[in-house]
Motif scaffolding. Structure first.
Motif, PDB file in Angstrom:
ATOM      1  N   VAL A   1       0.863  -1.182   0.000  1.00 20.14           N
ATOM      2  CA  VAL A   1       0.000   0.000   0.000  1.00 20.14           C
ATOM      3  C   VAL A   1       0.901   1.234   0.000  1.00 20.14           C
ATOM      4  N   ASN A   2       0.716   2.073  -1.012  1.00 25.91           N
ATOM      5  CA  ASN A   2       1.519   3.289  -1.213  1.00 25.91           C
ATOM      6  C   ASN A   2       3.013   2.994  -1.302  1.00 25.91           C
ATOM      7  N   CYS A   3       3.354   1.854  -1.802  1.00 30.14           N
ATOM      8  CA  CYS A   3       4.744   1.491  -2.098  1.00 30.14           C
ATOM      9  C   CYS A   3       4.699   0.267  -3.004  1.00 30.14           C
ATOM     10  N   HIS A   4       5.856  -0.112  -3.543  1.00 27.36           N
ATOM     11  CA  HIS A   4       5.940  -1.310  -4.405  1.00 27.36           C
ATOM     12  C   HIS A   4       7.393  -1.773  -4.350  1.00 27.36           C
ATOM     13  N   ASN A   5       7.614  -3.055  -4.529  1.00 30.36           N
ATOM     14  CA  ASN A   5       8.978  -3.610  -4.514  1.00 30.36           C
ATOM     15  C   ASN A   5       9.704  -3.363  -3.194  1.00 30.36           C
ATOM     16  N   ILE A   6       8.986  -3.468  -2.090  1.00 34.53           N
ATOM     17  CA  ILE A   6       9.628  -3.390  -0.768  1.00 34.53           C
ATOM     18  C   ILE A   6       9.822  -4.816  -0.268  1.00 34.53           C
ATOM     19  N   PHE A   7      11.062  -5.159   0.045  1.00 34.47           N
ATOM     20  CA  PHE A   7      11.388  -6.524   0.500  1.00 34.47           C
ATOM     21  C   PHE A   7      12.133  -6.471   1.814  1.00 34.47           C
ATOM     22  N   ASP A   8      11.918  -7.458   2.618  1.00 36.04           N
ATOM     23  CA  ASP A   8      12.709  -7.609   3.837  1.00 36.04           C
ATOM     24  C   ASP A   8      12.786  -9.091   4.153  1.00 36.04           C
ATOM     25  N   ALA A   9      13.924  -9.498   4.714  1.00 38.02           N
ATOM     26  CA  ALA A   9      14.120 -10.916   5.022  1.00 38.02           C
ATOM     27  C   ALA A   9      13.032 -11.441   5.957  1.00 38.02           C
ATOM     28  N   ASN A  10      12.431 -10.554   6.747  1.00 37.25           N
ATOM     29  CA  ASN A  10      11.413 -10.990   7.712  1.00 37.25           C
ATOM     30  C   ASN A  10       9.995 -10.978   7.130  1.00 37.25           C
ATOM     31  N   ALA A  11       9.861 -10.590   5.850  1.00 45.79           N
ATOM     32  CA  ALA A  11       8.532 -10.504   5.222  1.00 45.79           C
ATOM     33  C   ALA A  11       8.381 -11.634   4.210  1.00 45.79           C
ATOM     34  N   PRO A  12       7.361 -12.496   4.349  1.00 45.84           N
ATOM     35  CA  PRO A  12       7.217 -13.624   3.421  1.00 45.84           C
ATOM     36  C   PRO A  12       6.896 -13.148   2.008  1.00 45.84           C
ATOM     37  N   PHE A  13       7.366 -13.930   1.026  1.00 42.59           N
ATOM     38  CA  PHE A  13       7.157 -13.561  -0.369  1.00 42.59           C
ATOM     39  C   PHE A  13       6.867 -14.824  -1.177  1.00 42.59           C
ATOM     40  N   GLY A  14       5.821 -14.778  -1.995  1.00 45.41           N
ATOM     41  CA  GLY A  14       5.491 -15.942  -2.817  1.00 45.41           C
ATOM     42  C   GLY A  14       4.148 -15.740  -3.477  1.00 45.41           C
ATOM     43  N   GLY A  15       3.730 -16.755  -4.228  1.00 45.64           N
ATOM     44  CA  GLY A  15       2.589 -16.533  -5.102  1.00 45.64           C
ATOM     45  C   GLY A  15       1.285 -17.192  -4.720  1.00 45.64           C
TER      46      GLY A  15
END
Ligand code: NDP
Length: 503
Positions: free
Chosen positions: A460-474
């Motif tokens: 929300v109000n950002c894009h392409n923000i990543f952090d090792a503690n934030a899960p990522f997948g489809g």
């Protein structure tokens, strides 16, 4: 950019490029079994900068055996979790000491701007290994109260152990070569697995340099094996009966192949695949923020991000204004070789990728979409590299191929929407479900959209923000399993339940 003159790479980078590169198998640096190598090109000019070993089926077999030996017979299994964590931390330190060297290698190999390699790819890699270094000591089972209705009066103690899976095959892509290696290796090693890593053929260099560091970080021989090569190597790894789990990041098409290949020994699979992520802009958004954010969402890394905001959906009231502003941002992007200090967008990774993206652009034109910006490659000095100009298509139709398919290049397709319901339906109308961003000042709209979107990440109000503690997948055909965070541990551990009857 008026000139393509670029600074020479650092001495240590030149020294590394000129070396004879070798696979890492069982702690030894070895040639491919067939003795073959392949050319590694700089996509800014398509000149050959190195040769990498062309590992094949036999090398994968050797590497899997070395990983199994390390898992079963070597000290790895006997190390404390704290010792495992320290090795990962040391690996992070060794990379951090070489930020400039890794950044230049990544830029020469992949084409991305050096400023991005320095500020994002390599520091994120270091941070990622540190995150899993810390997590190694926090992996745990649980104690459970059980009732066992058919054993009245009996007393039990039930606990679970979270154990490593064993030998893991990891197949990674070329868009963030070192970072993707870190996403895969960090969690696998923290959980106590042994690994065979297959980098993408376009970008083997940072993985080959990383291979130099495992022994110094303290990892026993065979815990990490690296086999560079072509798709045959990846196919052999995903089909190998000695591999207990395969993790893959890449195209949805190859994701299907991996699943089929895994059936032989029913190995576990986790997949991080393609996307067609929407950037959704409501009329109450901060339009300056949204225009810059939407442009960044698609043009960062030249659109070669699985979660690139490649579809722009704008409320009809502000459609012309917002699309105009995004195009202005895109027009200002400075294209050039990644090693040039002024470059904001480099070449695509290879001629194949450039042709693939240009072919999608032609399809879009033939489908009747209107090119607002770009739609071609730059001429002149840049004609010898794999460049594609930032491209914006507008007023596209939902069924068009450029709206449905992952292009993986700097190509944005824009369409208007009417209201929240309409935009959720349009957003979810693809086979993919990797990510989405929502641009609004209305907290209710933001929450409602986040719940309605079928995507593994909503920004929300950002894009392409990543952090090792934030899960990522489809969601959907963007894959399954999660990278990063505590959730990634689920892909790399198995649960053993132990029931003890107390007498
Ligand atoms: P691929 O999916 O073909 O490649 C990704 C990795 O898989 C590479 O290491 C590749 O090896 C390996 N591989 C290829 N074929 C097989 C196979 N049959 N079995 C096992 N491993 C295999 O992507 P491409 O490089 O061909 O790019 C094509 C498209 O894929 C892009 O345009 C983009 O749409 C998508 N893609 C998505 C990515 C993402 O992050 N989700 C990343 C990269 C691409 P090798 O390099 O030797 O071919």
């Amino acid at each position: 950019m008026t000139t393509l003159l670029v600074p020479e790479p650092a001495r240590e980078v030149r020294d590394f490029l000129s070396q004879t590169h070798k696979l890492l198998i069982g702690g030894k640096r070895v040639d491919a079994a067939n003795g073959e190598t392949f050319e590694v090109q700089d996509p800014s000019n398509n000149l050959v900068i190195a040769h990498a070993p062309k590992g094949g089926k036999e090398d994968i077999d050797r590497a899997v055996k070395a990983a199994r030996d390390a898992f079963v017979n070597k000290p790895w299994r006997k190390l404390t979790v704290s010792e495992r964590g320290k090795m990962l931390w040391k690996l992070a330190d060794l990379i951090e000491e070489r930020v400039e060297e890794f950044a230049q290698l990544e830029t020469l190999d992949n084409g991305k701007p050096l400023a991005i390699s320095r500020a994002a790819d390599i520091p994120l890699t270091v941070d990622h290994f540190r995150y899993y270094a810390g997590l190694a000591t926090k992996i745990h089972g649980e104690t459970l109260d059980i009732s066992v209705p058919y054993a009245p009066g009996a007393s039990f103690f039930d606990f679970t152990l979270r154990e490593p899976i064993g030998v893991v095959g990891q197949i990674i892509p070329w868009n963030f070569p070192l970072l993707m290696a870190a996403w895969k290796l960090g969690v696998a090693l923290a959980a106590g697995n042994c690994v065979v890593l297959k980098p993408a053929e376009q970008t083997p260099l940072s993985a080959l340099r990383l291979a130099d560091l495992f022994a110094e970080a303290g990892f026993p021989d065979g815990v990490v094996n690296i086999v560079t090569g072509f798709p045959e190597a990846g196919a052999a790894l995903s089909a190998h009966e000695g591999v207990d789990k395969v993790a893959f990041t890449g195209s949805t098409e190859v994701g299907h192949e991996i699943v089929k290949a895994s059936a032989g020994n029913l190995k576990r699979v986790s997949l991080e695949l393609g996307g067609k992520s929407p950037s959704i802009v409501f009329p109450d958004a901060d339009l300056n923020l949204a225009a810059a954010g939407v442009a960044g969402a698609i043009f960062f890394n030249h659109g070669q991000c699985c979660c690139a905001g490649s579809r722009l959906l704008v409320h009809q009231k502000i459609y012309d204004e917002l699309v105009g502003r995004v195009s202005e941002q895109a027009e200002k992007i400075k294209l050039g070789p990644g090693m040039h200090p002024d470059t904001e967008m480099g070449p695509l990774v290879s001629i194949e990728q450039q042709n693939r993206v240009l072919s999608f652009i032609n399809t879009g034109k033939n489908e009747g979409a209107k090119v607002l910006l770009g739609g071609d490659s730059p001429s002149g000095d840049m004609a010898s590299g794999c460049y594609v100009n930032p491209t914006v298509f507008e007023k596209v139709q939902p069924k068009m191929e450029i709206v449905q398919e992952e292009i993986f290049g700097p190509v944005l397709v824009a369409a208007p929407f009417e209201d929240l319901e309409d935009v959720i339906a349009k957003s979810n109308n693809t086979n993919y479900g990797l990510a989405a961003s929502v641009w609004t000042r209305d907290i209710n709209k933001a929450h409602k959209a986040a719940r309605g979107l079928k995507a593994g990440t909503v920004w929300v109000n950002c894009h392409n923000i990543f952090d090792a503690n934030a899960p990522f997948g489809g969601y959907k055909q963007s894959g399954y399993g999660r990278e990063m965070s505590l959730h990634a541990l689920e892909n790399y551990t198995q649960v053993k339940n132990v029931i003890v009857q107390l007498h």
